[in-house]
Write a protein that holds these residues in place. Structure first.
Motif, PDB file in Angstrom:
ATOM      1  N   PHE A 208       0.837  -1.198   0.000  1.00 22.61           N
ATOM      2  CA  PHE A 208       0.000   0.000   0.000  1.00 22.61           C
ATOM      3  C   PHE A 208       0.872   1.249   0.000  1.00 22.61           C
ATOM      4  O   PHE A 208       2.093   1.190   0.122  1.00 22.61           O
ATOM      5  N   GLY A 209       0.202   2.390  -0.113  1.00 20.73           N
ATOM      6  CA  GLY A 209       0.903   3.675  -0.031  1.00 20.73           C
ATOM      7  C   GLY A 209       0.756   4.483  -1.297  1.00 20.73           C
ATOM      8  O   GLY A 209      -0.216   4.341  -2.044  1.00 20.73           O
ATOM      9  N   ALA A 210       1.760   5.315  -1.557  1.00 18.21           N
ATOM     10  CA  ALA A 210       1.759   6.187  -2.734  1.00 18.21           C
ATOM     11  C   ALA A 210       0.479   7.022  -2.786  1.00 18.21           C
ATOM     12  O   ALA A 210      -0.354   6.895  -3.682  1.00 18.21           O
ATOM     13  N   GLN A 211       0.322   7.877  -1.764  1.00 19.22           N
ATOM     14  CA  GLN A 211      -0.777   8.827  -1.709  1.00 19.22           C
ATOM     15  C   GLN A 211      -2.143   8.149  -1.713  1.00 19.22           C
ATOM     16  O   GLN A 211      -3.034   8.489  -2.477  1.00 19.22           O
ATOM     17  N   CYS A 212      -2.294   7.180  -0.827  1.00 21.14           N
ATOM     18  CA  CYS A 212      -3.584   6.500  -0.667  1.00 21.14           C
ATOM     19  C   CYS A 212      -4.432   7.123   0.431  1.00 21.14           C
ATOM     20  O   CYS A 212      -5.543   6.654   0.682  1.00 21.14           O
ATOM     21  N   GLY A 213      -3.887   8.124   1.118  1.00 20.90           N
ATOM     22  CA  GLY A 213      -4.638   8.707   2.216  1.00 20.90           C
ATOM     23  C   GLY A 213      -4.874   7.668   3.306  1.00 20.90           C
ATOM     24  O   GLY A 213      -3.994   6.893   3.647  1.00 20.90           O
ATOM     25  N   ILE A 214      -6.100   7.639   3.832  1.00 24.54           N
ATOM     26  CA  ILE A 214      -6.422   6.668   4.889  1.00 24.54           C
ATOM     27  C   ILE A 214      -6.912   5.347   4.306  1.00 24.54           C
ATOM     28  O   ILE A 214      -7.290   4.437   5.047  1.00 24.54           O
ATOM     29  N   GLY A 215      -6.890   5.221   2.973  1.00 25.42           N
ATOM     30  CA  GLY A 215      -7.388   4.017   2.316  1.00 25.42           C
ATOM     31  C   GLY A 215      -6.812   2.724   2.857  1.00 25.42           C
ATOM     32  O   GLY A 215      -7.564   1.797   3.191  1.00 25.42           O
ATOM     33  N   PRO A 216      -5.471   2.591   2.967  1.00 24.55           N
ATOM     34  CA  PRO A 216      -4.896   1.331   3.459  1.00 24.55           C
ATOM     35  C   PRO A 216      -5.370   0.951   4.844  1.00 24.55           C
ATOM     36  O   PRO A 216      -5.647  -0.219   5.122  1.00 24.55           O
ATOM     37  N   LYS A 217      -5.465   1.955   5.734  1.00 27.16           N
ATOM     38  CA  LYS A 217      -5.946   1.690   7.093  1.00 27.16           C
ATOM     39  C   LYS A 217      -7.447   1.425   7.081  1.00 27.16           C
ATOM     40  O   LYS A 217      -7.942   0.538   7.783  1.00 27.16           O
ATOM     41  N   GLY A 218      -8.151   2.180   6.224  1.00 25.89           N
ATOM     42  CA  GLY A 218      -9.597   2.016   6.135  1.00 25.89           C
ATOM     43  C   GLY A 218      -9.998   0.636   5.662  1.00 25.89           C
ATOM     44  O   GLY A 218     -10.998   0.067   6.131  1.00 25.89           O
ATOM     45  N   ILE A 219      -9.218   0.069   4.737  1.00 22.79           N
ATOM     46  CA  ILE A 219      -9.520  -1.276   4.245  1.00 22.79           C
ATOM     47  C   ILE A 219      -9.448  -2.286   5.377  1.00 22.79           C
ATOM     48  O   ILE A 219     -10.317  -3.145   5.533  1.00 22.79           O
ATOM     49  N   LEU A 220      -8.409  -2.176   6.184  1.00 22.13           N
ATOM     50  CA  LEU A 220      -8.233  -3.132   7.270  1.00 22.13           C
ATOM     51  C   LEU A 220      -9.248  -2.933   8.392  1.00 22.13           C
ATOM     52  O   LEU A 220      -9.500  -3.852   9.170  1.00 22.13           O
ATOM     53  N   GLU A 221      -9.825  -1.736   8.452  1.00 23.24           N
ATOM     54  CA  GLU A 221     -10.829  -1.469   9.479  1.00 23.24           C
ATOM     55  C   GLU A 221     -12.251  -1.723   8.993  1.00 23.24           C
ATOM     56  O   GLU A 221     -13.203  -1.702   9.783  1.00 23.24           O
ATOM     57  N   SER A 222     -12.411  -1.954   7.694  1.00 18.82           N
ATOM     58  CA  SER A 222     -13.752  -2.136   7.116  1.00 18.82           C
ATOM     59  C   SER A 222     -14.420  -3.381   7.676  1.00 18.82           C
ATOM     60  O   SER A 222     -13.782  -4.424   7.861  1.00 18.82           O
ATOM     61  N   ARG A 223     -15.698  -3.254   7.937  1.00 17.17           N
ATOM     62  CA  ARG A 223     -16.461  -4.367   8.513  1.00 17.17           C
ATOM     63  C   ARG A 223     -17.613  -4.777   7.601  1.00 17.17           C
ATOM     64  O   ARG A 223     -18.147  -3.974   6.849  1.00 17.17           O
ATOM     65  N   ARG A 224     -17.970  -6.020   7.698  1.00 19.71           N
ATOM     66  CA  ARG A 224     -19.085  -6.562   6.950  1.00 19.71           C
ATOM     67  C   ARG A 224     -20.400  -6.119   7.594  1.00 19.71           C
ATOM     68  O   ARG A 224     -20.407  -5.514   8.670  1.00 19.71           O
ATOM     69  N   SER A 225     -21.498  -6.448   6.951  1.00 23.09           N
ATOM     70  CA  SER A 225     -22.801  -6.054   7.485  1.00 23.09           C
ATOM     71  C   SER A 225     -23.126  -6.766   8.795  1.00 23.09           C
ATOM     72  O   SER A 225     -23.982  -6.314   9.558  1.00 23.09           O
ATOM     73  N   ASP A 226     -22.413  -7.887   9.077  1.00 21.56           N
ATOM     74  CA  ASP A 226     -22.653  -8.591  10.337  1.00 21.56           C
ATOM     75  C   ASP A 226     -21.708  -8.152  11.442  1.00 21.56           C
ATOM     76  O   ASP A 226     -21.690  -8.724  12.530  1.00 21.56           O
ATOM     77  N   GLY A 227     -20.890  -7.110  11.166  1.00 22.91           N
ATOM     78  CA  GLY A 227     -19.992  -6.563  12.174  1.00 22.91           C
ATOM     79  C   GLY A 227     -18.596  -7.140  12.168  1.00 22.91           C
ATOM     80  O   GLY A 227     -17.684  -6.584  12.795  1.00 22.91           O
ATOM     81  N   GLN A 228     -18.367  -8.251  11.481  1.00 30.49           N
ATOM     82  CA  GLN A 228     -17.024  -8.832  11.418  1.00 30.49           C
ATOM     83  C   GLN A 228     -16.131  -8.016  10.487  1.00 30.49           C
ATOM     84  O   GLN A 228     -16.598  -7.395   9.533  1.00 30.49           O
ATOM     85  N   LEU A 229     -14.823  -8.036  10.777  1.00 28.85           N
ATOM     86  CA  LEU A 229     -13.873  -7.385   9.882  1.00 28.85           C
ATOM     87  C   LEU A 229     -13.847  -8.107   8.533  1.00 28.85           C
ATOM     88  O   LEU A 229     -13.966  -9.341   8.464  1.00 28.85           O
ATOM     89  N   ILE A 230     -13.676  -7.343   7.455  1.00 31.54           N
ATOM     90  CA  ILE A 230     -13.592  -7.946   6.125  1.00 31.54           C
ATOM     91  C   ILE A 230     -12.290  -8.721   5.974  1.00 31.54           C
ATOM     92  O   ILE A 230     -12.253  -9.803   5.387  1.00 31.54           O
ATOM     93  N   PHE A 231     -11.184  -8.153   6.523  1.00 25.79           N
ATOM     94  CA  PHE A 231      -9.880  -8.773   6.385  1.00 25.79           C
ATOM     95  C   PHE A 231      -9.374  -9.277   7.737  1.00 25.79           C
ATOM     96  O   PHE A 231      -9.444  -8.582   8.741  1.00 25.79           O
ATOM     97  N   ASP A 232      -8.851 -10.483   7.722  1.00 24.36           N
ATOM     98  CA  ASP A 232      -8.236 -11.081   8.901  1.00 24.36           C
ATOM     99  C   ASP A 232      -6.718 -11.039   8.714  1.00 24.36           C
ATOM    100  O   ASP A 232      -6.187 -11.578   7.740  1.00 24.36           O
ATOM    101  N   LEU A 233      -6.014 -10.375   9.640  1.00 26.73           N
ATOM    102  CA  LEU A 233      -4.562 -10.201   9.519  1.00 26.73           C
ATOM    103  C   LEU A 233      -3.770 -11.244  10.297  1.00 26.73           C
ATOM    104  O   LEU A 233      -2.551 -11.117  10.454  1.00 26.73           O
TER     105      LEU A 233
END
Length: 405
Positions: A208-233
């Motif tokens: 990630f990076g190269a002027q993505c703003g908060i996108g990289p962090k936002g992706i990892l914080e994004s949650r599904r409609s059931d409240g679970q995180l979309i990505f598991d790290l």
């Protein structure tokens, strides 16, 4: 006496070897072999058509022309069996092309690629312009989402897009490697499927990076409609970050501090960013991190290593690092930081370190050869400890960066 018959499985090994040793990637030998025997054709095609690049601009005047959209369409219409051989697709998009004849029927053609392992989508605009995903034709975005959710797809790269709905990855995504650059996610994303997968997407490699703003962090914080995180790290092992503005480094710090078992980190910084605080950022992974690599471009500043030496000194004595690679783009100064780097890496604080690679890149358009000579002499002047080490293999190179016209 009858001619000896070579078993087909042996022929396949030979053709696989020829493909691996192809220096220019044009598979000239394999193409010739494919005309030899009908049985050879599928064995050659699996290499010739394994990776396809479409609509890539010719930034370098001597580069071979990239196939265009109409060529892909013609290929898959006339020989639909070719689609089964394609494992990697690199597809370039230009906004003005959607209304052209070339794109008629393209969405349906793309969905024929059902065995992709890797998908790279890039928008070629002006400078760092990002394409708004929402303004692309619906048939086109549907086709792209279809490819992104193939059960065979493990690697996805998205560059120069904004307003991308992360929920589109959910239905069947099996991603392990995600690369986003010059990329923003949609602020409002409620297009989740009615039936959600049992488990989140398990990432192993995140770029990630190269002027993505908060996108990289936002992706990892994004949650599904059931409240679970979309990505598991939980299984994330490798992070690659491109930090050209301060905000990129802030996001990188947040992501690094959240991971406790990284084994490899690559960090590239531009001339507006330094490595200040890096040692603290990686503390959660200090007991698992085996490989570090850095790329530094700081032409206008006096600090050629962007403070890297100080951060490495803080890591000494509490690490399991085995491999360290540093690539530095130098303008017109030699600098005296190399000696400090040598002192830090030559002490006893690196018990597992077995390889250090240092590559210095200078412009071929420099005013004199004095800089080149001085840099080539660094192992004898400032890097004496690394050069004479009995336990660490020191690989040192000075490379000229040619000017392209």
């Amino acid at each position: 006496m009858p001619m000896p018959v070579i078993p087909l499985d042996v022929v396949e090994v030979i053709l696989d070897t020829l493909a691996c040793e192809d220096e220019f990637g044009d598979f000239t030998v394999l193409k010739a072999c494919s005309f030899t025997c009908r049985a050879f054709l599928p064995l050659c095609r699996k290499h010739i058509f394994a990776s396809i690049t479409i609509n890539k601009p010719n930034f370098w005047r001597f580069a071979p022309p990239s196939p265009k959209t109409k060529m892909l369409r013609k290929l898959l219409v006339t020989m639909p069996e070719i689609a089964g051989y394609v494992r990697k697709l690199r597809f370039g998009i230009r906004l003005g092309s959607f209304g052209k004849q070339d794109f008629i029927g393209l969405p349906e053609i793309l969905t024929r690629l059902t065995r992709l392992n890797s998908l790279i989508l890039l928008y070629y605009g002006h400078g760092f312009e990002k394409l708004d995903w929402k303004i692309m034709p619906l048939p086109m975005t549907d086709a792209m989402f279809c490819l992104m959710n193939l059960p065979t797809l493990t690697s996805l790269e998205l560059k120069y897009f904004k307003n991308f709905p992360i929920s589109a990855l959910l239905p069947r995504a099996r991603l392990q490697h995600l690369n986003i650059e010059f990329f923003d996610i949609a602020e409002v994303d409620d297009a989740f499927p009615a039936i959600l997968p049992v488990a989140p997407i398990q990432l192993e490699d995140y770029t990630f990076g190269a002027q993505c703003g908060i996108g990289p962090k936002g992706i990892l914080e994004s949650r599904r409609s059931d409240g679970q995180l979309i990505f598991d790290l939980t299984n994330l092992k490798k992070i690659t970050a491109y930090c050209y503005v301060i905000e990129d480094m802030d996001v990188t710090e947040t992501i690094l501090r959240r991971n406790t078992h990284l084994t490899m980190i690559h960090l590239s910084v531009g001339n507006l960013v330094t490595f200040s605080g890096f040692a603290a950022m990686i503390t959660p992974s200090i007991n698992t991190l085996k490989k570090l690599s850095f790329e530094i471009s700081v032409y206008p500043t006096d600090c050629l290593l962007a403070g890297l030496g100080n951060e490495l000194e803080k890591m000494a004595g509490r690490n399991v690092l085995e491999d360290l690679a540093i690539r530095v783009f130098v303008g017109c100064k030699i600098g005296d930081e190399w000696g400090g780097l040598d002192r830090v890496l030559s002490n006893s604080g690196w018990p597992a370190l077995r390889r250090v690679s240092l590559q210095i890149v200078i412009s071929a358009a420099r005013e004199s050869d004095a800089l080149l000579q001085a840099l080539e002499n660094l192992p004898q002047t400032q890097l004496t400890g690394l050069s004479s080490s009995k336990t660490t293999n020191f690989d040192f190179k000075v490379k000229e960066r040619e000017v392209q016209y």
